[in-house]
Design a protein around this motif. Structure first.
Motif, mmCIF file in Angstrom:
data_model
loop_
_atom_site.group_PDB
_atom_site.id
_atom_site.type_symbol
_atom_site.label_atom_id
_atom_site.label_comp_id
_atom_site.label_asym_id
_atom_site.label_seq_id
_atom_site.Cartn_x
_atom_site.Cartn_y
_atom_site.Cartn_z
ATOM 1 N N ILE A 249 0.871 -1.179 0.000
ATOM 2 C CA ILE A 249 0.000 0.000 0.000
ATOM 3 C C ILE A 249 0.906 1.226 0.000
ATOM 4 C CG2 ILE A 249 -1.810 1.280 1.200
ATOM 5 C CD1 ILE A 249 -2.798 -1.435 2.280
ATOM 6 N N TRP A 250 1.138 1.754 -1.207
ATOM 7 C CA TRP A 250 2.052 2.871 -1.390
ATOM 8 C C TRP A 250 1.433 4.174 -0.892
ATOM 9 C CZ3 TRP A 250 2.040 7.283 -4.523
ATOM 10 C CH2 TRP A 250 3.271 7.933 -4.628
ATOM 11 N N ASP A 251 0.123 4.342 -1.093
ATOM 12 C CA ASP A 251 -0.589 5.518 -0.580
ATOM 13 C C ASP A 251 -2.058 5.167 -0.425
ATOM 14 O OD1 ASP A 251 -0.886 8.110 0.383
ATOM 15 O OD2 ASP A 251 -1.099 9.008 -1.605
ATOM 16 N N ASN A 252 -2.720 5.894 0.453
ATOM 17 C CA ASN A 252 -4.161 5.739 0.619
ATOM 18 C C ASN A 252 -4.729 6.987 1.262
ATOM 19 O OD1 ASN A 252 -3.489 5.538 3.322
ATOM 20 N ND2 ASN A 252 -4.177 3.439 3.580
ATOM 21 N N GLY A 253 -6.039 7.073 1.271
ATOM 22 C CA GLY A 253 -6.702 8.227 1.867
ATOM 23 C C GLY A 253 -8.118 8.332 1.361
ATOM 24 N N SER A 254 -8.637 9.542 1.415
ATOM 25 C CA SER A 254 -10.002 9.789 0.954
ATOM 26 C C SER A 254 -9.954 10.663 -0.301
ATOM 27 C CB SER A 254 -10.805 10.487 2.052
ATOM 28 O OG SER A 254 -10.232 11.746 2.359
ATOM 29 N N TYR A 255 -11.117 10.756 -0.956
ATOM 30 C CA TYR A 255 -11.185 11.633 -2.123
ATOM 31 C C TYR A 255 -12.585 12.206 -2.277
ATOM 32 C CZ TYR A 255 -13.722 8.442 -5.291
ATOM 33 O OH TYR A 255 -14.674 7.657 -5.888
ATOM 34 N N THR A 256 -12.663 13.310 -3.007
ATOM 35 C CA THR A 256 -13.929 13.963 -3.307
ATOM 36 C C THR A 256 -13.941 14.354 -4.784
ATOM 37 O OG1 THR A 256 -13.042 16.145 -2.746
ATOM 38 C CG2 THR A 256 -14.160 14.949 -0.979
ATOM 39 N N LEU A 257 -15.102 14.682 -5.286
ATOM 40 C CA LEU A 257 -15.203 15.239 -6.632
ATOM 41 C C LEU A 257 -14.477 16.575 -6.656
ATOM 42 C CD1 LEU A 257 -18.942 14.747 -7.644
ATOM 43 C CD2 LEU A 257 -16.955 13.809 -8.815
ATOM 44 N N ALA A 258 -13.860 16.902 -7.765
ATOM 45 C CA ALA A 258 -13.177 18.194 -7.877
ATOM 46 C C ALA A 258 -14.185 19.332 -7.870
ATOM 47 C CB ALA A 258 -12.319 18.237 -9.133
ATOM 48 N N ASP A 259 -15.314 19.128 -8.518
ATOM 49 C CA ASP A 259 -16.355 20.151 -8.541
ATOM 50 C C ASP A 259 -17.655 19.502 -8.104
ATOM 51 O OD1 ASP A 259 -17.928 22.381 -8.923
ATOM 52 O OD2 ASP A 259 -17.953 22.222 -11.110
ATOM 53 N N ASN A 260 -17.939 19.581 -6.803
ATOM 54 C CA ASN A 260 -19.147 18.915 -6.305
ATOM 55 C C ASN A 260 -20.240 19.909 -5.918
ATOM 56 O OD1 ASN A 260 -18.079 19.938 -3.972
ATOM 57 N ND2 ASN A 260 -17.722 17.970 -2.983
ATOM 58 N N GLU A 261 -20.084 21.151 -6.341
ATOM 59 C CA GLU A 261 -21.088 22.164 -6.038
ATOM 60 C C GLU A 261 -22.408 21.803 -6.722
ATOM 61 O OE1 GLU A 261 -21.738 26.903 -6.709
ATOM 62 O OE2 GLU A 261 -19.694 26.186 -6.359
ATOM 63 N N GLY A 262 -23.452 21.705 -5.926
ATOM 64 C CA GLY A 262 -24.774 21.382 -6.445
ATOM 65 C C GLY A 262 -24.990 19.922 -6.784
ATOM 66 N N SER B 289 -12.687 13.907 -12.564
ATOM 67 C CA SER B 289 -11.838 14.886 -11.871
ATOM 68 C C SER B 289 -12.110 14.763 -10.385
ATOM 69 C CB SER B 289 -12.156 16.314 -12.335
ATOM 70 O OG SER B 289 -11.713 16.507 -13.646
ATOM 71 N N PHE B 290 -11.040 14.615 -9.613
ATOM 72 C CA PHE B 290 -11.205 14.349 -8.183
ATOM 73 C C PHE B 290 -10.041 14.964 -7.402
ATOM 74 C CE2 PHE B 290 -9.616 10.831 -10.662
ATOM 75 C CZ PHE B 290 -8.359 10.607 -10.129
ATOM 76 N N ILE B 291 -10.277 15.144 -6.116
ATOM 77 C CA ILE B 291 -9.253 15.675 -5.213
ATOM 78 C C ILE B 291 -8.863 14.561 -4.258
ATOM 79 C CG2 ILE B 291 -8.749 17.366 -3.409
ATOM 80 C CD1 ILE B 291 -10.824 19.203 -4.852
ATOM 81 N N LEU B 292 -7.570 14.193 -4.280
ATOM 82 C CA LEU B 292 -7.060 13.152 -3.395
ATOM 83 C C LEU B 292 -6.526 13.782 -2.116
ATOM 84 C CD1 LEU B 292 -5.077 10.872 -5.894
ATOM 85 C CD2 LEU B 292 -7.441 10.628 -5.102
#
Length: 191
Positions: A102-115, A133-136
């Motif tokens: 496991i080189w990296d892990n975490g959470s993520y969200t949409l890059a543009d999740n407005e609305g 498109s996402f934010i790690l």
């Protein structure tokens, strides 16, 4: 419908410690994992949780934090949610034989999740359209990234691209070669 049949068909669970395919979901945030995999060829496996499975891409050269680098990413079969915790050795003679870290892990969200009322529905639509498109928020990979499908006859070819933000860098992130779980290198895991 999401299926883990292909994943399960490729594995004999009597001989491996990889988790059997089952659909599960995170309770709060969506998760991602980047696994370093020393199989026939060294590569990295990038996985995003969507609808209770890990959508998966193989990155032959691994990720980059440099927006100028466009890394090839080959989409492969979905993996079970529990694969996010898999680190170990897949014995010789089995699919994917080699060492997985496991080189990296975490959470993520949409890059543009407005609305956006339903994030996973939007992720599935973006996946079908061939542009995610996402934010790690990982320990090594941070900031905005994109997966863009190449329109070729081979429908599983994508590009993994770092977006230009405060985390973009020319430094080689692959120099950080230890597991974020065990703090071991591939070599020490093998021993």
């Amino acid at each position: 419908m999401i299926s883990l049949n292909k994943y399960n068909q490729k594995r004999n669970f009597k001989y491996i410690s990889e988790p059997e395919g089952a659909i599960k979901k995170s309770i709060t945030e969506l998760v991602f994992v980047m696994q370093k995999h020393a199989a026939f060829h060294l590569h990295y496996d990038f996985r995003l949780e969507i609808d209770g499975v890990l959508k998966s891409w193989v990155l032959p050269k691994g990720p980059s934090m440099n927006p100028a680098d466009k890394r090839l990413a080959i989409m492969v079969e979905d993996h079970p949610y529990d694969y996010k915790d898999f680190e170990g050795i897949i014995p010789e003679g089995n699919y994917g034989a080699g060492i997985v870290m496991i080189w990296d892990n975490g959470s993520y969200t949409l890059a543009d999740n407005e609305g956006v009322a339903n994030v996973e529905k939007k992720l599935n639509c973006d996946l079908k359209e061939g542009h995610l498109s996402f934010i790690l928020n990982g320990k090594k990979l941070k900031g905005e990234f994109a997966l863009v499908e190449l329109k070729t006859k081979d429908d599983n070819t994508w590009l993994f691209i770092k977006k230009n933000d405060q985390y973009a860098s020319n430094e080689d992130v692959l120099d950080q070669d230890k597991s974020v779980i065990s703090n071991m290198t591939l070599e020490s895991l093998e021993k």
